[in-house]
Design a protein around this motif. Structure first.
Motif, short mmCIF file in Angstrom:
data_model
loop_
_atom_site.label_atom_id
_atom_site.label_comp_id
_atom_site.label_asym_id
_atom_site.label_seq_id
_atom_site.Cartn_x
_atom_site.Cartn_y
_atom_site.Cartn_z
N ASP A 3 0.86 -1.44 0.26
CA ASP A 3 0.31 -0.12 0.60
C ASP A 3 0.63 1.94 -0.05
N LEU A 4 0.63 2.22 -0.49
CA LEU A 4 1.16 3.51 -0.21
C LEU A 4 -0.27 4.55 -0.25
N MET A 5 0.06 5.66 0.39
CA MET A 5 -0.49 6.53 0.59
C MET A 5 -0.22 7.74 0.40
N GLY A 23 3.73 14.21 0.66
CA GLY A 23 3.50 13.17 1.43
C GLY A 23 2.54 12.22 1.02
N ALA A 24 3.87 11.04 1.46
CA ALA A 24 3.40 9.57 1.47
C ALA A 24 4.16 8.91 1.72
N VAL A 25 3.95 7.67 2.33
CA VAL A 25 5.02 6.84 3.16
C VAL A 25 3.24 5.13 2.64
N THR A 26 4.65 4.48 2.26
CA THR A 26 4.27 2.45 2.06
C THR A 26 3.67 2.46 3.76
N PHE A 27 3.08 1.79 3.57
CA PHE A 27 2.27 0.43 4.32
C PHE A 27 1.86 -0.93 4.02
N ASP A 28 1.60 -2.01 4.89
CA ASP A 28 0.82 -2.30 4.78
C ASP A 28 -0.65 -2.30 5.11
N ALA A 29 -1.51 -2.65 4.81
CA ALA A 29 -2.79 -2.43 5.57
C ALA A 29 -3.04 -4.20 6.38
N GLU A 36 8.46 2.36 3.71
CA GLU A 36 9.37 4.14 3.56
C GLU A 36 9.08 5.73 3.37
N GLU A 37 9.40 6.70 3.51
CA GLU A 37 8.32 7.91 3.15
C GLU A 37 9.05 8.32 2.22
N ALA A 158 -0.66 9.62 9.28
CA ALA A 158 -2.63 9.50 10.11
C ALA A 158 -3.08 8.71 8.88
N GLN A 159 -3.89 9.17 7.68
CA GLN A 159 -4.68 8.34 6.80
C GLN A 159 -4.73 7.09 6.80
N ALA A 160 -3.08 6.75 6.27
CA ALA A 160 -2.67 5.14 6.50
C ALA A 160 -2.45 4.47 7.80
N MET A 161 -2.66 4.84 9.12
CA MET A 161 -3.10 4.19 9.94
C MET A 161 -4.85 4.57 9.95
N GLY A 162 -5.80 5.64 9.38
CA GLY A 162 -6.90 4.89 9.44
C GLY A 162 -6.67 3.60 8.26
#
Length: 174
Positions: A3-5, A23-29, A36-37, A158-162
């Motif tokens: 995932d990428l926000m 601004g962007a951050v990779t994450f795994d939902a 990486e940011e 914040a959106q990725a955390m959501g």
């Protein structure tokens, strides 16, 4: 990461508007892991030279935001083309299947318009965009606060955390 926000701050609300920061951050939902940011501020004058526009109502809105948010948003000293090229490289390197925004019809459309103004291709597949606002509505999730409101990287986190919280409400089969 899967995932990428992405979040942006702008000087307008229509495609073709000046982008102040990305601004962007990779994450795994599913796992909640962050990777990486990316963060870059753009010199608004370079964006207007590329043909992007400024909306007076949005400038007025910025005047009503916190000093921290304005300082962050208007700190850009980099050229729009260079930032977009670096961002494109970042996005392609992430190999994200899902590109999230709140909502994609704003953030991603305005970035796509900036890519077009600079003669660049959009670095994600047209099937990749996901809308975290819809996901939050469907799951009753509230986005947490992180850092400075209207700082593109803080908002992306914040959106990725959501999204991670919303996926948690679906259970392990998500």
């Amino acid at each position: 990461m899967r995932d990428l926000m992405i979040d942006i701050e702008t000087l307008g609300t229509k495609p073709g508007s000046v982008i102040l920061s990305i601004g962007a951050v990779t994450f795994d939902a599913l796992t909640g892991e962050f990777g990486e940011e990316f963060y870059a501020s753009i010199n608004p004058a370079s964006a207007t030279k590329a043909g992007l526009t400024i909306d007076a109502a949005t400038v007025q809105w910025w005047m009503e935001q916190s000093e921290e948010a304005r300082r962050s948003a208007f700190a850009g000293d980099r050229q729009v083309g260079g930032v977009l090229a670096e961002f494109s490289t970042y996005v392609r390197r992430t190999c994200a299947d899902r590109v999230w925004a709140k909502p994609p019809s704003f953030d991603l459309v305005l970035i796509e318009s900036a890519f077009q103004a600079c003669g660049m291709e959009t670095p994600w597949h047209y099937r990749s965009p996901r809308d975290c606002r819809t996901l939050f509505d469907l799951t009753g999730t509230t986005q947490p606060s992180v850092g400075i409101a209207h700082n593109a990287l803080d908002d992306a986190k914040a959106q990725a955390m959501g999204v991670i919280e919303a996926y948690g409400r679906f259970g392990p089969q998500a």
